[in-house]
Structure formats: structure tokens, C-alpha cells
Design a protein around this motif. Structure first.
Motif, PDB file in Angstrom:
ATOM      1  N   ASP A 152       0.949  -1.299  -0.056  1.00  0.00           N
ATOM      2  CA  ASP A 152       0.029   0.037   0.023  1.00  0.00           C
ATOM      3  C   ASP A 152       0.825   1.232   0.061  1.00  0.00           C
ATOM      4  OD1 ASP A 152      -2.431   1.608   0.023  1.00  0.00           O
ATOM      5  OD2 ASP A 152      -2.618   1.420   2.262  1.00  0.00           O
TER       6      ASP A 152
ATOM      7  N   ASP B 205       0.986   6.050   4.216  1.00  0.00           N
ATOM      8  CA  ASP B 205       0.575   4.747   4.941  1.00  0.00           C
ATOM      9  C   ASP B 205       1.275   4.586   6.189  1.00  0.00           C
ATOM     10  OD1 ASP B 205      -1.030   2.396   4.639  1.00  0.00           O
ATOM     11  OD2 ASP B 205       0.670   1.350   3.923  1.00  0.00           O
TER      12      ASP B 205
ATOM     13  N   ASP C  36      -3.266   8.584   4.612  1.00  0.00           N
ATOM     14  CA  ASP C  36      -3.204   7.433   5.328  1.00  0.00           C
ATOM     15  C   ASP C  36      -4.680   6.763   5.903  1.00  0.00           C
ATOM     16  OD1 ASP C  36      -1.780   5.244   6.536  1.00  0.00           O
ATOM     17  OD2 ASP C  36      -2.587   6.408   8.710  1.00  0.00           O
ATOM     18  N   HIS C  37      -4.623   5.630   6.234  1.00  0.00           N
ATOM     19  CA  HIS C  37      -5.946   4.827   6.582  1.00  0.00           C
ATOM     20  C   HIS C  37      -5.951   4.255   7.847  1.00  0.00           C
ATOM     21  CE1 HIS C  37      -5.290   0.598   5.112  1.00  0.00           C
ATOM     22  NE2 HIS C  37      -3.808   1.225   5.107  1.00  0.00           N
ATOM     23  N   HIS C  38      -4.679   4.659   8.735  1.00  0.00           N
ATOM     24  CA  HIS C  38      -4.859   4.109  10.124  1.00  0.00           C
ATOM     25  C   HIS C  38      -5.264   4.925  11.034  1.00  0.00           C
ATOM     26  CE1 HIS C  38      -1.562   1.643   7.540  1.00  0.00           C
ATOM     27  NE2 HIS C  38      -2.161   0.805   8.236  1.00  0.00           N
TER      28      HIS C  38
ATOM     29  N   CYS D 125      -7.670   1.990   1.471  1.00  0.00           N
ATOM     30  CA  CYS D 125      -6.442   1.968   1.911  1.00  0.00           C
ATOM     31  C   CYS D 125      -5.877   3.112   1.219  1.00  0.00           C
ATOM     32  CB  CYS D 125      -5.620   0.721   1.266  1.00  0.00           C
ATOM     33  SG  CYS D 125      -5.593   0.645  -0.721  1.00  0.00           S
ATOM     34  N   THR D 126      -4.515   3.435   1.558  1.00  0.00           N
ATOM     35  CA  THR D 126      -3.933   4.488   1.173  1.00  0.00           C
ATOM     36  C   THR D 126      -3.632   4.843  -0.306  1.00  0.00           C
ATOM     37  OG1 THR D 126      -2.414   4.601   3.070  1.00  0.00           O
ATOM     38  CG2 THR D 126      -1.709   6.122   1.539  1.00  0.00           C
TER      39      THR D 126
ATOM     40  N   ALA E 226      -4.766  -2.516  -3.280  1.00  0.00           N
ATOM     41  CA  ALA E 226      -5.941  -2.919  -2.772  1.00  0.00           C
ATOM     42  C   ALA E 226      -5.866  -4.495  -2.468  1.00  0.00           C
ATOM     43  CB  ALA E 226      -7.321  -2.679  -3.287  1.00  0.00           C
TER      44      ALA E 226
ATOM     45  N   ASP F 105      -3.082  -5.279   0.072  1.00  0.00           N
ATOM     46  CA  ASP F 105      -3.899  -4.831   1.585  1.00  0.00           C
ATOM     47  C   ASP F 105      -4.778  -5.715   1.951  1.00  0.00           C
ATOM     48  OD1 ASP F 105      -2.526  -3.077   3.272  1.00  0.00           O
ATOM     49  OD2 ASP F 105      -4.184  -1.754   3.148  1.00  0.00           O
TER      50      ASP F 105
ATOM     51  N   LEU G 158      -7.771  -6.317   0.557  1.00  0.00           N
ATOM     52  CA  LEU G 158      -9.043  -5.646   0.496  1.00  0.00           C
ATOM     53  C   LEU G 158      -9.572  -6.448  -0.947  1.00  0.00           C
ATOM     54  CD1 LEU G 158      -8.324  -1.834   0.948  1.00  0.00           C
ATOM     55  CD2 LEU G 158      -9.418  -3.522   2.654  1.00  0.00           C
TER      56      LEU G 158
ATOM     57  N   ASN H 220       3.501  -6.921  -1.114  1.00  0.00           N
ATOM     58  CA  ASN H 220       3.343  -6.826   0.384  1.00  0.00           C
ATOM     59  C   ASN H 220       4.049  -7.848   1.003  1.00  0.00           C
ATOM     60  OD1 ASN H 220       1.399  -5.250   2.053  1.00  0.00           O
ATOM     61  ND2 ASN H 220       0.682  -7.244   2.808  1.00  0.00           N
TER      62      ASN H 220
ATOM     63  N   ARG I 282      -5.178  -1.055  12.123  1.00  0.00           N
ATOM     64  CA  ARG I 282      -6.504  -0.535  11.249  1.00  0.00           C
ATOM     65  C   ARG I 282      -7.425  -1.280  12.023  1.00  0.00           C
ATOM     66  NH1 ARG I 282      -6.933  -3.103   6.605  1.00  0.00           N
ATOM     67  NH2 ARG I 282      -4.921  -3.959   5.666  1.00  0.00           N
TER      68      ARG I 282
END
Length: 318
Positions: free
Chosen positions: A11, A55, A79-81, A103-104, A124, A127, A129, A158, A292
Motif C-alpha cells: 500500500d 500509509d 493514510d487509513h490508520h 487503503c492509502t 488493494a 492490502d 481488500l 506486500n 487499523r
């Protein structure tokens, strides 16, 4: 000076890749292994500097962010955290979305109006998703075989981000970003026989085979727990292994414990895919934990606290 600060996972790498494909910029890259998230503290920012931060939790980097802003640095943050209190400052451009299905790289994709959409779909997938990515791939008109290619590439990028130190990784995340930056499309990476994709694919298949042979050390209707030995392969595969387990049993939570030393585990927690919430909150209860809603971790969990963690996870999802 401009600094690009990004998580070393799929991500973070792909979020920055999209931005630099759209807007090339000579920058200093600041990154590390997946769990190395307090990255802003490594930046020697000065007045007039600019930073792109991608991220990594704003809550975990709050003090350094405040220092950067106080020093006169300009900061773009996506970011998404867990974010904590987002500073209100003229020099901060914050794009924070805590939705469990975001996600970022998808945040960046929206900002770029889908300019490198196939890369965002790849992120995605990386991550975990998967339903989100499947929907985006179908909407984009990709064939099922193409979506599977992006899923594999995202998983491999990842996978490369996990390790005790960057010495465990096949590519330093900064080097992997540079290697990918020559490709405007992920399909170009896959088609190139000399690309990082083929190196990572062979390595991943070796590492994951060892993990898949393990039996659960704890199992209940709510939770499965697996333990990996303190080996480089274990640290590399721990995150993607957790994702794989979650997809196998979407109604259960999953803990992957990797022995860090004689006294500690490194922990990856995956919330049930049918109830993607709470992972970050659960891990944040422990000193080195965070993350998250759907996925989180604890860098160093004292082994005597494992029972407490298992009880907390089962109580939360029960």
C-alpha cells in the motif's frame, strides 16, 4: 529538500508510485520494513522542506509531525490508520480515511482521478481488500485472469515488506519502489521476465510452503492462532500468511505469532473478514501495538501476555 516517507508494504509503495508517476520529483526516500512506522522521526526536516507521508499512522507520528509543522515544513499526509487528533495547520494537507474498506493507494487513486487505477487495484489486493479490489477490477473491465495477476503482484509486493530488519527482505522497500517506477502499468511488470515480480514469486512460494504445513496452536469458533519460528522466512511471510488464513476462514479472527526472541512474539492480527473491525483497538492495548480496523499488529508482545491477548480477541468478537 523533499522527503517521501512511506510504509514499506504494498500500500505504501504503490501509493507513492502513483504520485511519482503523476508528478516526478527528486526526493529523499524514508521507509523501512512493514512494522517500522515511526518514520517521521527519521526525517531531518528544516524550514522550507516538504514531505509526503503515506500509509503510516498519524497517531504514531504525532510528535514528529508537530515538530515538522513547527519548523515550517509543508506536509502532504495520506493514510487509513489511526490518526488521533489531526492538527489544524496551513502547512498540512491531510487526506485521512479510516474506512475498513479503504487503503492509502485508493485515497491517492481518488486524488489522481484514477490516472493509474490498475496500480491502485494492485495495492488493494496487496492490502487484503479482496472484495473491494474484485469490485474495482470488474468495474474497470478487467478479465478474471487479469484481476488474478494483480492480486498475485499485490500479494508479492506486500510479502516483501515483512521482516525483523530490511536485511530479511528480498528488496529494500526504497529499491523495490525504484524498480517498479519504470512501469506505468502493473501488467508491464508481470510481462517483463527480468522484473522483481518473478524474483518475489519464486521466493514467496518457498516461504509460504513452510507456513502452510503448520497446525494451529489454539483454535476456537472465534479464533485461530498459529506460531512461526524465529527465522527470516517466518518474518517475511507472517503478514501475507495472516491474510491467507483470514480468507480461508472469513468468520474467524486470526493471530500469527512469530517468535521475536526468547521473551517476545511479533503479532499479526486479522479481524474476521465478515466483521472487519477492532483489530487496531485490540493491538493498541499493548505497548508496541497498533493498526487499523481489519488488520493490526504488535511489534513485541511479552510471551506471558499471550493468554491475555487471546482472551481479549475472543471477548471482542464474541
Amino acid at each position: 529538500m523533499h522527503y517521501d516517507v512511506f510504509n514499506g508494504d504494498a500500500d505504501g509503495i504503490i501509493a507513492l508510485l502513483q504520485l511519482r508517476l503523476a508528478t516526478p520529483l527528486d526526493s529523499q526516500l524514508v521507509t523501512g520494513v512493514k512494522r517500522d512506522i515511526q518514520l517521521l522521526a527519521k526525517v531531518p526536516f528544516q524550514t522550507g522542506d516538504s514531505l509526503t507521508v503515506l500509509d503510516v499512522s498519524m497517531a504514531k507520528n504525532s510528535a514528529a509531525l508537530q515538530q515538522a509543522l513547527a519548523a515550517g515544513a509543508r506536509v502532504f499526509y495520506a493514510d487509513h490508520h489511526q490518526a488521533g487528533d489531526i492538527p489544524q495547520h496551513d502547512n498540512l494537507q491531510a487526506h485521512i480515511n479510516l474506512d475498513a474498506n479503504m487503503c492509502t493507494a485508493l485515497i491517492v487513486d481518488e486524488l489522481l482521478q484514477g490516472q493509474y487505477h490498475d496500480w491502485a487495484i494492485t495495492a488493494a489486493y496487496g492490502d487484503n481488500l479482496l472484495k473491494v479490489a474484485d469490485g474495482l477490477a470488474a468495474k474497470a473491465g478487467l478479465r478474471t485472469s487479469q484481476a488474478e495477476q494483480l492480486k498475485e503482484l499485490g500479494t508479492l509486493i506486500n510479502y516483501n515488506g515483512y521482516g525483523k530488519t530490511t536485511a530479511d527482505l528480498h528488496y529494500h522497500p526504497a529499491d523495490l519502489l525504484r524498480a517498479l517506477s519504470g512501469y506505468t502499468s502493473p501488467f508491464e511488470v508481470i510481462a517483463d521476465p527480468d522484473s522483481a515480480y518473478h524474483v518475489l514469486k519464486a521466493a514467496y512460494e518457498r516461504d509460504i510452503a513452510h507456513a502452510l504445513a503448520l497446525e494451529a496452536v489454539h483454535q476456537s469458533p472465534l479464533l485461530r492462532v498459529f506460531e512461526l519460528p524465529d527465522e527470516s522466512a517466518s518474518h517475511r511471510v507472517s503478514g501475507v500468511y495472516g491474510n491467507l488464513l483470514a480468507n480461508q476462514q472469513p468468520d474467524q479472527a486470526h493471530l500469527v505469532l512469530t517468535e521475536a526472541d526468547e521473551q517476545h512474539f511479533t503479532v499479526s492480527l486479522r479481524a474476521p473478514l465478515s466483521n472487519k473491525q477492532g483489530a487496531g483497538t485490540l493491538c493498541a492495548q499493548f505497548e508496541t501495538g497498533g493498526g487499523r480496523e481489519a488488520a493490526a499488529g504488535i511489534n513485541l508482545l511479552p510471551k506471558q501476555d499471550l493468554t491475555c491477548l487471546i482472551e481479549a480477541v475472543e471477548a471482542y468478537y464474541g
